[in-house]
Design an enzyme around this catalytic site. Structure first.
Site, PDB file in Angstrom:
ATOM      1  N   HIS A  82       0.951  -1.244   0.011  1.00 13.00           N
ATOM      2  CA  HIS A  82      -0.129   0.236   0.003  1.00 13.00           C
ATOM      3  C   HIS A  82       0.879   1.240   0.097  1.00 13.00           C
ATOM      4  O   HIS A  82       0.345   2.323  -0.327  1.00 13.00           O
ATOM      5  CB  HIS A  82      -0.857  -0.195   1.158  1.00 13.00           C
ATOM      6  CG  HIS A  82      -0.419   0.389   2.518  1.00 13.00           C
ATOM      7  ND1 HIS A  82       0.037  -0.529   3.526  1.00 13.00           N
ATOM      8  CD2 HIS A  82      -0.171   1.622   3.066  1.00 13.00           C
ATOM      9  CE1 HIS A  82       0.365   0.035   4.682  1.00 13.00           C
ATOM     10  NE2 HIS A  82       0.354   1.183   4.442  1.00 13.00           N
ATOM     11  N   ASP A 134      -0.342  -7.662   1.535  1.00 12.51           N
ATOM     12  CA  ASP A 134       0.268  -6.120   1.644  1.00 12.51           C
ATOM     13  C   ASP A 134       1.819  -6.465   1.793  1.00 12.51           C
ATOM     14  O   ASP A 134       2.234  -6.037   2.818  1.00 12.51           O
ATOM     15  CB  ASP A 134      -0.416  -5.301   2.674  1.00 12.51           C
ATOM     16  CG  ASP A 134      -0.145  -3.950   2.630  1.00 12.51           C
ATOM     17  OD1 ASP A 134       0.164  -3.591   1.778  1.00 12.51           O
ATOM     18  OD2 ASP A 134      -0.405  -3.432   3.701  1.00 12.51           O
ATOM     19  N   SER A 241       4.441   2.308   8.141  1.00  7.72           N
ATOM     20  CA  SER A 241       3.998   1.338   7.393  1.00  7.72           C
ATOM     21  C   SER A 241       5.118   0.794   6.653  1.00  7.72           C
ATOM     22  O   SER A 241       5.948   1.832   6.197  1.00  7.72           O
ATOM     23  CB  SER A 241       2.773   1.940   6.238  1.00  7.72           C
ATOM     24  OG  SER A 241       1.546   1.681   6.841  1.00  7.72           O
TER      25      SER A 241
END
Length: 661
Positions: A82, A134, A241
């Site tokens: 992402h 992901d 992230s």
């Protein structure tokens, strides 16, 4: 001399083929920091120590940090999909990978800025929560220069077992609280792994009504794990992230693996234990991380593809051509033929040609089958696999059935024969990491009919309740003998060892001839060490596995021992009088005190609070659950500025042991 037995038993334990300096340069070893020993609890996150996360990189666009990543090799970075919603050349050309960073405001000592050559996002990546698959890999256009504060992180081994409640660490430059500011200096937070069943439950509480509102459609697989306290207060957040969730691996100390990649979360540091009593907008979640072990085959495959493409050696190209073009079956993750083996007698080789080295980033699996009434015998003609004390990097695991290892091997000394009595199937799993390789192994396997007494140097799988004895019993056993029995009780049972006769050379701490009782194949759980002339009381295993190792040195032999193995269910143990069980333990200690003042024996009663290994494995499996987040919600998933990344944050309060066994 009293050294021969120790030398002979090295293939069961530690082979010193790699020195400490070499090990220290490997992945997963921070040079200045061991977070678990530094602080038992990091509340809400704290500033990290310079150099404590040498594998962590900052991803920047137009000079601004937007995501993290982890160094796998000098050319590959692990991060989340992402973070790279766009794979256009224009976007990638503007991204910078900064290794060795600590303070974003200054140029740190080993800081390096690198460009991206290509980016690979998992083909099954699904952007809706729980954002299945992901994961992404970034290929750099130049090599990272490793140093004291720039090192790769280790990938977990395929059979790595990191249980729930293990304390792991996340580092990053993400927000310090929900909707808070981004820090300039690297921060870290300690998070405990959440049991998969609890992870499943809390994800069900997040917008669970959407499951009934949306039309039925195929759902992506769940590929995440959870970490963080129910009460909240400690978490990752926006800007973190792509950074790794690193956890301690094995019992070697100072060795860390990337078990997860920071992916998403409902809020930052919110409590989530009572979600069902809250309105959907106020619910929270633990940190949700991509499960690296589950996606290890994809990572290995991408790295192997690059390894084959980058090879410039004509010999290497010839080998690839011979193997890939001619072999009947070659898996994506293994450069030699693996798969199912049904021949009654054959040879397994890795590498395929003598004189070569096996490849890095391999994941090879051989499954051997023999007809009923036969057993499997494995004999090692050659063995040379990168060695360290706990076989953390490259290793060969031999197992039978489900999650029942018989031996875990590395080092340069060939193991003795493995006799898998009454086993019609066996699995050989070989895994290699990102650097260094050896000349590999040549293993002969064949089906043998009937039973025979094992010889010295053999590892024997014992199936069923039976009698065992030392070599040549009741005659004297020989000198310089090492013999090992691996016993597995049925699910829900423990192993009981009853001695009928016992006569071994007596010595202080049983240094010469001894029978060691272990609770696991890796040799981490020592139950008792026995020697002398008195018959010991019964010994119980801690769980369903028991390993016996008989060792004799180069002089003075005795009659040996005779014993029987039986299996006792947990229910029957509970029904026994507690004092009887405690007496077993005290009796063993008294027996050993008679042998030597400081004998290393421990109580032989079973710890029923420790789950059976099969139960542990089943409880840690990824549970299939699909949850889609409300697309209109501004926080699920969260966007970070203009970069389109939804991140999390620290907020608020908040052949050795495992070597040649």
């Amino acid at each position: 001399m009293r050294t021969s037995a120790a030398l002979l038993s090295l293939w069961f334990w530690v082979n010193t083929g790699i020195n400490a300096a070499q090990t220290a340069s490997k992945c997963g070893s921070p040079p200045v920091w061991s977070p678990m020993s530094q602080s038992p609890r990091v509340v809400g996150g704290a500033e990290a120590t310079y150099g404590s996360h040498p594998w962590l990189v900052s991803l920047r666009n137009k000079g601004s940090h937007f995501c993290g990543g982890a160094i796998l090799t000098d050319r590959w970075i692990l991060t989340t999909a992402h973070c790279f919603a766009s794979l256009s050349k224009e976007f990638l050309s503007g991204v910078r990978v900064v290794a060795g960073d600590f303070d974003l405001r200054v140029d740190d000592e080993e800081e390096q800025v690198l460009l991206i050559k290509s980016a690979s996002v998992h083909e099954k990546y699904h952007h809706s929560a729980p954002m299945s698959y992901d994961i992404a890999l970034l290929e750099l256009d130049q090599h990272i220069q490793f140093g004291a504060r720039v090192k790769p992180i280790c990938l977990p081994l395929p059979d790595e077992n990191v249980p729930p409640e293990t304390s792991c660490i996340v580092g990053g430059w993400g927000r310090m609280k929900e909707k808070g500011r981004l820090p300039a200096v690297l921060r870290e937070v300690q998070l405990d792994l959440v049991d998969p069943a609890k992870c499943k439950h809390v994800l069900q509480t997040i917008k669970s009504s959407l499951l009934n509102q949306r039309p039925a459609r195929p759902q992506p697989a769940l590929t995440v794990l959870c970490a963080g306290p129910e009460r909240g207060g400690r978490d990752a957040c926006q800007g973190d992230s792509g950074g790794p969730l690193v956890c301690p691996a094995g019992s070697g100390g100072g060795h860390w693996v990337a078990m997860g990649i920071t992916s998403w979360g409902k809020g930052c540091g919110r409590s989530w234990g009572n979600n069902s009593s809250r309105p959907p907008s106020r619910r929270g979640s633990p940190g949700v991380f991509t499960d690296v072990k589950l996606l290890l085959p994809w990572i290995k495959r991408k790295l192997r593809e690059d390894q084959l493409l980058m090879s410039s050696s004509s010999d290497r190209l010839y080998q690839v051509c011979v193997c890939v073009c001619v072999c009947v079956h070659v898996s994506d993750l293994c450069s030699v033929r693996d798969g199912h083996v049904t021949d009654s007698e054959d040879v397994i080789r890795n590498p395929a040609r003598p004189g070569d080295h096996y490849d890095n980033n391999q994941l090879c699996v051989w499954s051997i089958s023999v007809p009923p009434g036969y057993s499997i015998l494995l004999e090692f003609d050659h063995f040379h696999v990168e060695n360290d004390s706990y076989c953390r990097y490259d290793r060969l695991t031999v197992s039978v059935g489900t999650h029942r290892p018989v031996g875990i091997f590395c080092g340069s000394v060939p193991p003795g024969p493995l006799l898998l009595n009454n086993s019609q199937t066996a699995t050989l799993l070989f895994s290699s990491d990102i650097n260094r390789s050896g000349s590999g192994f040549v293993i002969r396997h064949r089906a043998v009919k009937g039973r025979s007494d094992p010889e010295c140097g053999t590892v024997v799988l014992v199936e069923g309740q039976t009698a065992i004895h030392s070599p040549n019993y009741p005659q004297f056993y020989g000198n310089d003998c090492v013999l090992r029995w691996v016993i597995y009780a049925p699910h829900g049972h423990v192993v009981k060892l009853d001695f009928a006769d016992f006569s071994l050379e007596e010595s202080d701490r049983c240094s010469y001839d001894s029978l060691t009782v272990l609770g696991d194949v890796e040799g981490r759980d020592e139950i008792a060490v026995l020697c002398g002339g008195s018959v010991p009381p019964p010994v119980l295993s801690y769980r369903s596995a028991m390993v016996l190792q008989f060792t004799s040195d180069s002089s003075i032999t005795h009659r040996g021992f005779s014993a029987t193995l039986t299996f006792i269910s947990h229910t029957d143990l509970h029904d026994q009088d507690t004092t009887d069980v405690e007496t077993l333990g005290h009796g063993l200690r008294d027996h050993q005190d008679d042998l030597a003042a400081n004998q290393r024996g421990v109580a032989s009663y079973v710890n029923l609070d420790v789950a059976d290994p099969v139960m542990q494995e089943s409880s840690s499996r990824v549970l299939s659950l699909q949850v889609d987040m409300d697309p209109e919600s501004s926080e699920d998933p969260r966007l970070l500025m203009e970069m389109g990344s939804d991140d999390e944050d620290y907020s608020g309060e908040s052949s050795g042991v495992g070597s040649n066994i």
